[in-house]
Scaffold this motif. Structure first.
Motif, PDB file in Angstrom:
ATOM      1  N   ALA A  11       8.525  -7.089  -2.875  1.00  0.00           N
ATOM      2  CA  ALA A  11       8.106  -5.767  -3.354  1.00  0.00           C
ATOM      3  C   ALA A  11       9.310  -4.853  -3.531  1.00  0.00           C
ATOM      4  N   GLN A  15      11.934  -3.895  -7.568  1.00  0.00           N
ATOM      5  CA  GLN A  15      12.191  -2.535  -8.035  1.00  0.00           C
ATOM      6  C   GLN A  15      13.640  -2.113  -7.779  1.00  0.00           C
ATOM      7  N   ALA A  85       7.479   2.859  -6.099  1.00  0.00           N
ATOM      8  CA  ALA A  85       6.380   2.603  -5.169  1.00  0.00           C
ATOM      9  C   ALA A  85       5.100   2.242  -5.921  1.00  0.00           C
ATOM     10  N   GLU A  86       4.784   2.996  -6.958  1.00  0.00           N
ATOM     11  CA  GLU A  86       3.550   2.745  -7.713  1.00  0.00           C
ATOM     12  C   GLU A  86       3.614   1.412  -8.458  1.00  0.00           C
ATOM     13  N   GLN A  87       4.783   1.088  -9.003  1.00  0.00           N
ATOM     14  CA  GLN A  87       4.905  -0.183  -9.724  1.00  0.00           C
ATOM     15  C   GLN A  87       4.799  -1.374  -8.777  1.00  0.00           C
ATOM     16  N   ALA A  88       5.402  -1.269  -7.612  1.00  0.00           N
ATOM     17  CA  ALA A  88       5.315  -2.362  -6.624  1.00  0.00           C
ATOM     18  C   ALA A  88       3.883  -2.532  -6.144  1.00  0.00           C
ATOM     19  N   ALA A  89       3.188  -1.428  -5.874  1.00  0.00           N
ATOM     20  CA  ALA A  89       1.788  -1.509  -5.438  1.00  0.00           C
ATOM     21  C   ALA A  89       0.920  -2.128  -6.534  1.00  0.00           C
ATOM     22  N   LYS A 125      -0.938  -0.419  -1.444  1.00  0.00           N
ATOM     23  CA  LYS A 125      -0.332   0.915  -1.540  1.00  0.00           C
ATOM     24  C   LYS A 125       0.676   1.136  -0.413  1.00  0.00           C
ATOM     25  N   GLY A 128       3.800  -0.904  -1.181  1.00  0.00           N
ATOM     26  CA  GLY A 128       4.528  -0.269  -2.273  1.00  0.00           C
ATOM     27  C   GLY A 128       5.215   1.001  -1.832  1.00  0.00           C
ATOM     28  N   ASN A 131       9.004   1.547  -1.044  1.00  0.00           N
ATOM     29  CA  ASN A 131       9.999   1.878  -2.062  1.00  0.00           C
ATOM     30  C   ASN A 131      10.175   3.377  -2.244  1.00  0.00           C
TER      31      ASN A 131
END
Length: 557
Positions: A11, A15, A85-89, A125, A128, A131
């Motif tokens: 995760a 990123q 964070a949002e992209q990893a989640a 979430k 994520g 990050n």
């Protein structure tokens, strides 16, 4: 095999571009914050003490530029970190969803649907979110190092105190975060279980009301909810204790730095401006340590969530995935040889191409396990199931399910129009609707087949849902269709109509009806009775009604 550590590592690694940019900008922000007390100290020594207005103006301009730069850096560092964070989640949600929807199954074993949803949303979430804090951890460390260097330039003892005191502080922060990690894991497990129970109870609300079990259901959910609340409170207390302990340690450390600086100023080793800078830097140190406490708490929760996600991703598949494909124009012959699975004990059964076979099970569990084997939801413990002479284990599960369609008794409908729930790439939907008597359902709806159906078909009655689900199975027109109790919620007249239409629409196609409905069994070519996990009797419906008492009891009672 995925582990909690690998899930968390991937995760973050996925990123790294955004994290590098956010870390650089965050470091610029923390560096600017560390420079502020030093510049103020210089202003005191070079402008205020000397009474130089020009010098005062110059340093105030420098101070303004530093403030503008650190404000800009923080703003865009936060943006990049949040995006990471949002992209990893999102990627984790996709990975969990893909594993749950894998045709080989297995991810759902031992987990309620609501628990899987909780893992795909809440846990993804939390992982994520790591990050969103890591760049600030890097920035805090950079700010700490800059502070140490600046303090070294002011006073070697002050600089060494910060450099040598920081590693033990970080080790203590990690040890203090261990209980939080454990309790966060328990909290998330209990919350997921509570979500799963709630979803389960809501989906079965009509049944619960029908049998008068609302009180028992409410009591069960209250117990589950209280367990979840207790775990959440324990985790919250651990979080508060973690943050309080880190704050206390940080306060003690900063106080020591300030006392050493004041002692040096009193002895004349540093100037008044340098004392102000040293005290300001000591106060600034509170920010990096607060960041470390925040990051430690987030990491503890993320590790627990990553472990739960890994348990889904690493779940063993329910069936082995072959790479073969059924013949496109295969005759559709089914063959079960010595199949043992649950209550099935060495079952031998042949279904001829184009045959309409009725299957009556004395024990409902036998039907459940038979359908699981035919639908390739699981592989039998021993024995084999074959389609046109090829074992199921050699065939790709997705391709196999296109050739052997198992229409479950409790099939769900989807949100959309009635027609959308029936249309497939197979047969004309109008013919399938008529064969399942679902055209009568459409006639009672305000917009006919274009009437919108609520999620899971809740806007329709049980009998209407059954007919629409049967129409969907018939419209798919697979070479082999296995149907389980498709008419238990319809009236006798409609059932008789469906029986006749079903035989006609499936003419020349292999069809297995697992049912105890006399109307459906009467139109079959042959009926087999499964008792004790094997075939105990077979013949036509009329022959079995006349000769087999157990059959009469199962079908006519």
């Amino acid at each position: 095999m995925p582990t909690g550590r690998s899930v968390l590592r991937d995760a973050i690694a996925g990123q790294r571009g955004l994290l590098a940019g956010a870390s650089a900008l965050g470091s610029a922000h923390q560096g600017g914050e560390a420079l502020i007390p030093v510049i103020i100290g210089v202003v005191i020594d070079q402008a205020v003490s000397a009474g130089s207005l020009g010098s005062l103006v110059r340093w105030l301009v420098v101070l303004g530029v530093v403030f503008a730069a650190l404000s800009f850096s923080y703003r865009f560092a936060a943006r990049a970190a949040e995006r990471a964070a949002e992209q990893a989640a999102h990627r984790l949600r996709l990975a969990v969803s893909e594993r749950v929807l894998d045709p080989r199954g297995g991810a759902e074993a031992g987990r309620l649907p609501g628990a899987l949803v909780n893992i795909a949303t809440g846990d993804a979430k939390r992982v994520g979110a790591v990050n969103s804090v890591l760049p600030f951890a890097v920035a805090g460390l950079v700010g700490l190092l800059i502070s140490a260097v600046l303090l070294l330039r002011i006073s070697v003892p002050l600089g060494l105190l910060v450099l040598l005191g920081t590693p033990p502080m970080l080790v203590l922060a990690h040890l203090i975060g261990r209980p939080l990690e454990r309790r966060s894991g328990v909290e998330q497990e209990r919350a997921a279980h509570a979500s799963g129970v709630a979803a389960d109870l809501v989906s079965g609300l009509r049944v619960l009301k029908g049998i008068g079990a609302e009180a028992a259901a409410v009591a069960r959910y209250r117990r589950t909810s209280r367990d979840s609340l207790a775990a959440t409170l324990r985790a919250a207390r651990a979080h508060a204790g973690h943050d309080g302990a880190i704050l206390a340690l940080t306060g003690i450390f900063i106080a020591v730095v300030a006392l050493v600086g004041a002692n040096l100023a009193a002895s004349g080793d540093i100037t008044i401006g340098q004392l102000v800078a040293a005290v300001g830097l000591a106060q600034f140190l509170l920010t990096p340590f607060q960041i470390f406490a925040w990051v430690g708490g987030q990491l503890a929760q993320a590790r627990a969530s990553a472990t739960r996600i890994a348990s889904v991703l690493a779940a063993p598949h329910a069936v082995l995935g072959g790479d073969g494909s059924p013949a496109e124009d295969g005759p559709g012959a089914l063959r079960l040889r010595a199949v043992t699975h649950g209550p099935l004990t060495g079952l031998d059964l042949d279904v001829a191409p184009g045959e309409l076979l009725g299957v009556v099970t004395i024990d409902p569990a036998v039907a459940t396990h038979l359908l699981a084997c035919l639908g390739r939801e699981t592989d039998p413990e021993s024995g084999s199931v074959e389609l046109d002479g090829r074992p199921f284990a050699e065939l790709d599960p997705t391709a196999l399910r296109g050739a052997v369609l198992v229409a479950a008794h409790d099939a769900d409908l989807f949100e959309g129009s009635l027609l959308d729930n029936v249309v497939t790439s197979g047969r004309d939907p109008e013919r399938a609707l008529a064969a399942a008597a679902a055209d009568e359902v459409a006639e009672t709806l305000p917009q006919g087949v274009h009437t919108m159906v609520a999620e899971r078909g809740r806007s329709l009655s049980g009998g209407q849902r059954q007919r629409v689900a049967l129409a969907r199975a018939l419209a798919a027109d697979p070479p082999v269709l296995v149907v389980h109790d498709p008419t238990t919620a319809v009236d006798a007249v409609t059932e008789a109509r469906i029986a006749g239409e079903l035989r006609e629409i499936r003419q020349g196609r292999t069809t297995v009806l697992v049912t105890t409905s006399p109307a459906l069994l009467a139109v079959t070519d042959r009926v087999v009775v499964l008792d004790g996990g094997t075939v105990s009797a077979e013949g036509t419906h009329a022959e079995l009604v006349h000769a087999d008492e157990d059959y009469r009891t199962a079908v006519l009672s």
